[in-house]
Design an enzyme around this catalytic site. Structure first.
Site, short mmCIF file in Angstrom:
data_model
loop_
_atom_site.label_atom_id
_atom_site.label_comp_id
_atom_site.label_asym_id
_atom_site.label_seq_id
_atom_site.Cartn_x
_atom_site.Cartn_y
_atom_site.Cartn_z
CG HIS A 163 8.37 92.00 34.19
ND1 HIS A 163 8.03 90.93 33.38
CD2 HIS A 163 8.51 93.07 33.36
CE1 HIS A 163 7.95 91.34 32.13
NE2 HIS A 163 8.25 92.62 32.09
CG ASP A 181 7.09 87.98 34.48
OD1 ASP A 181 6.32 88.95 34.49
OD2 ASP A 181 8.22 88.02 33.97
CB SER A 237 9.26 92.97 29.09
OG SER A 237 7.89 93.05 29.28
#
Length: 518
Positions: free
Chosen positions: A484, A456, A228
């Site tokens: 995710h 995602d 991320s």
């Protein structure tokens, strides 16, 4: 409240924290000393530090046992790299030594920004494969401003409750004014209590810290897994130190070239896509709580639920006095979308919410925010905002956020307002942004693997495509999946490609798309 970009995972029940959740806010582990077999590509030499920074690179870490096979230490770095002889701050580290023939150290970051790398490394036995752990000392660290590394602190738990409770989908001028006042209060509190730190918590400074850690750990090239926001940290590192890269895996990528408010809109659309995928899956389960049997109908039911929560808070049985309004409910819905395994939790929580009880949604929101049962918070909410506001240029005019929210709401009706208005504190930030929204090329770096998941919710697949195309040596690895990030979430295809690359420097074929796991 700005939705976090974090490599987090959600537990299978609203009342129980599990290994998966621990993987959300984990910190970096400190690296073991000893010799390194650094399998770098021929001809790639690490960039030497300047004379002024040499004392930081040559420092010796004092490792101590911190339980369960882990060792902890602190490294010293300059607060301001422009004046390395000035004030110094400590970076907290944790390490899990390699179990086999050691290649070197693997730094890991869970995202956020604001996620603790130390906590994340504590879950190394589940977030990394046995093969990778055999060859690397796993190193977690709390980036500057985060966790135990000179944390940014702005507000009490009660004040943060009030901030999160702000109506982030304002319908009237009075609600807009209240949101402005609350956002300005947050920014003012951070400026008052963390003034010394705020100019120096940006990603570029954190990337420079990573290079110090690389040197201290004895690695000529950095091996790194970032998820991320951690992909942005890794990309910035590669741009600053391309010759110091050994292997970077950037999973759940952020596209650095997308302007801040456009990025908010794209993320809101990502949550809508994930929500639709959840609903399609929900209809295959007998416990699906929607009266409608179509995605469109269920989306409308959710919209009605959020509208009701906006008008009349849902019931809260925790006894802490919080009103479960629309903002808390949205956070509670978003959180389980991060991991497909948590979708049954969301089905159950929504069933209760349709009956007027929002307690399970509130529990999920608390997991997202890392709010404890005693009402205290970790500092990830404050550090998230501080890092974002210094990393990206945000508009100063409230009208820009109002316009952006109206446009985002058209394409993301459940999340557009919420994500867009969540950045409003940056309009009042006391420190000018240092970063710019531009492409990152990292010219001269060896192959860098960028991983994207097709559905995602937090970092849309198009961002992975964007980052991979910008990096001069970027290699895109796709996964047709939900949730995710992709590595160690169930795809043998992704896991093998990442493991082979980290261990043997064999990058996957550009554009590889790993199939959906059924």
């Amino acid at each position: 409240m700005k939705i976090l970009r974090s490599g987090r995972h959600v537990p299978p029940s609203p009342s129980r924290r599990t290994r998966g959740l621990a993987a959300a806010f984990l910190a970096l582990a400190v690296v073991a000393t000893g010799c390194t077999t650094d399998e770098r590509k021929p001809g790639v030499e690490a960039k030497a530090p300047t004379t002024a920074l040499q004392p930081f690179y040559s420092q010796k870490l004092d490792w101590s046992d911190c339980g369960d096979g882990f060792q902890c230490a602190r490294a010293e770095v300059p607060l301001d790299y422009a004046t390395p002889s000035g004030e110094k701050i400590g970076i907290s580290l944790i390490r899990l030594p390699a179990t086999g023939k050691r290649i070197g150290s693997l730094l890991i970051n869970p995202g956020g920004p604001g996620g603790s790398g130390v906590d994340y490394a504590r879950a190394a036995r589940s977030v990394l494969s046995d093969k990778v752990r055999a060859r690397f000392d796993v190193i977690g660290f709390d980036p500057r401003g985060v966790g135990e590394s000179s944390p940014v602190r702005c507000m009490s738990g009660r004040d943060l409750d009030a901030f999160v409770s702000l109506d982030a989908s304002p319908d009237t001028p009075a609600e807009v004014a209240a949101l402005e006042k609350g956002s300005e209060a947050f920014a003012t509190a951070c400026g008052a209590k963390a003034a010394r730190l705020l100019p120096f918590v940006g990603t570029a400074d954190a990337a420079r810290d990573m290079d110090v850690l690389r040197g201290v750990l004895g690695d000529s090239g950095l091996s790194y897994l970032g998820k991320s926001y951690g992909t942005h940290l890794g990309a910035v590192y590669a741009d600053l130190f391309p010759k110091n890269v050994r292997a970077l895996v950037l999973d759940g990528a952020v596209d650095p070239s997308v302007p801040s408010l456009k990025s908010n809109e794209t993320q809101a659309v990502g949550f809508e896509v994930a929500l639709k995928a959840f609903l399609q899956d929900c209809f295959e389960d007998g416990a699906c709580p929607f009266s409608s049997r179509t995605v469109e109908g269920a989306m409308a039911e959710l919209g009605d639920l959020l509208k009701k929560a906006d008008e009349q808070p849902l019931k809260n049985t925790l006894g802490d006095g919080r009103e479960i309004n629309e903002s808390w409910a949205v956070l509670g819905i978003v959180t389980p979308l991060y991991e497909r395994e948590a979708w049954p939790v969301l089905r159950e929580a929504l069933g209760h919410a349709f009956n007027g009880d929002g307690t399970d949604l509130l529990r999920m929101a608390d997991l997202m925010l890392d709010r404890k049962a005693d009402g205290s918070y970790s500092n990830q909410t404050e550090s998230n905002m501080a890092i974002n506001c210094v990393d990206h240029p945000y508009p100063k005019e409230v009208s820009a956020y109002a316009k952006g929210a109206a446009e985002a709401q058209k394409v993301a009706p459940h999340f557009g307002n919420f994500v867009m208005w969540g950045s409003l504190p940056c309009a009042y930030w006391s420190v000018a942004p240092k970063g710019t929204d531009k492409k990152i090329t990292a010219e001269g770096a060896p192959p860098i693997v960028v991983v994207g998941t097709s559905r995602d919710p937090a970092t849309p697949y198009e961002w992975a495509e964007g980052l991979a195309s910008q990096l001069s040596s970027g290699v895109l690895l796709g996964y047709d999946g939900d949730g995710h990030t992709a590595y160690r979430t169930g795809s043998d295809c992704v896991d093998k490609a990442v493991d082979d690359y980290l261990i043997s420097l064999k990058a996957p074929k550009e554009g590889t798309m790993c199939p959906k796991v059924t």
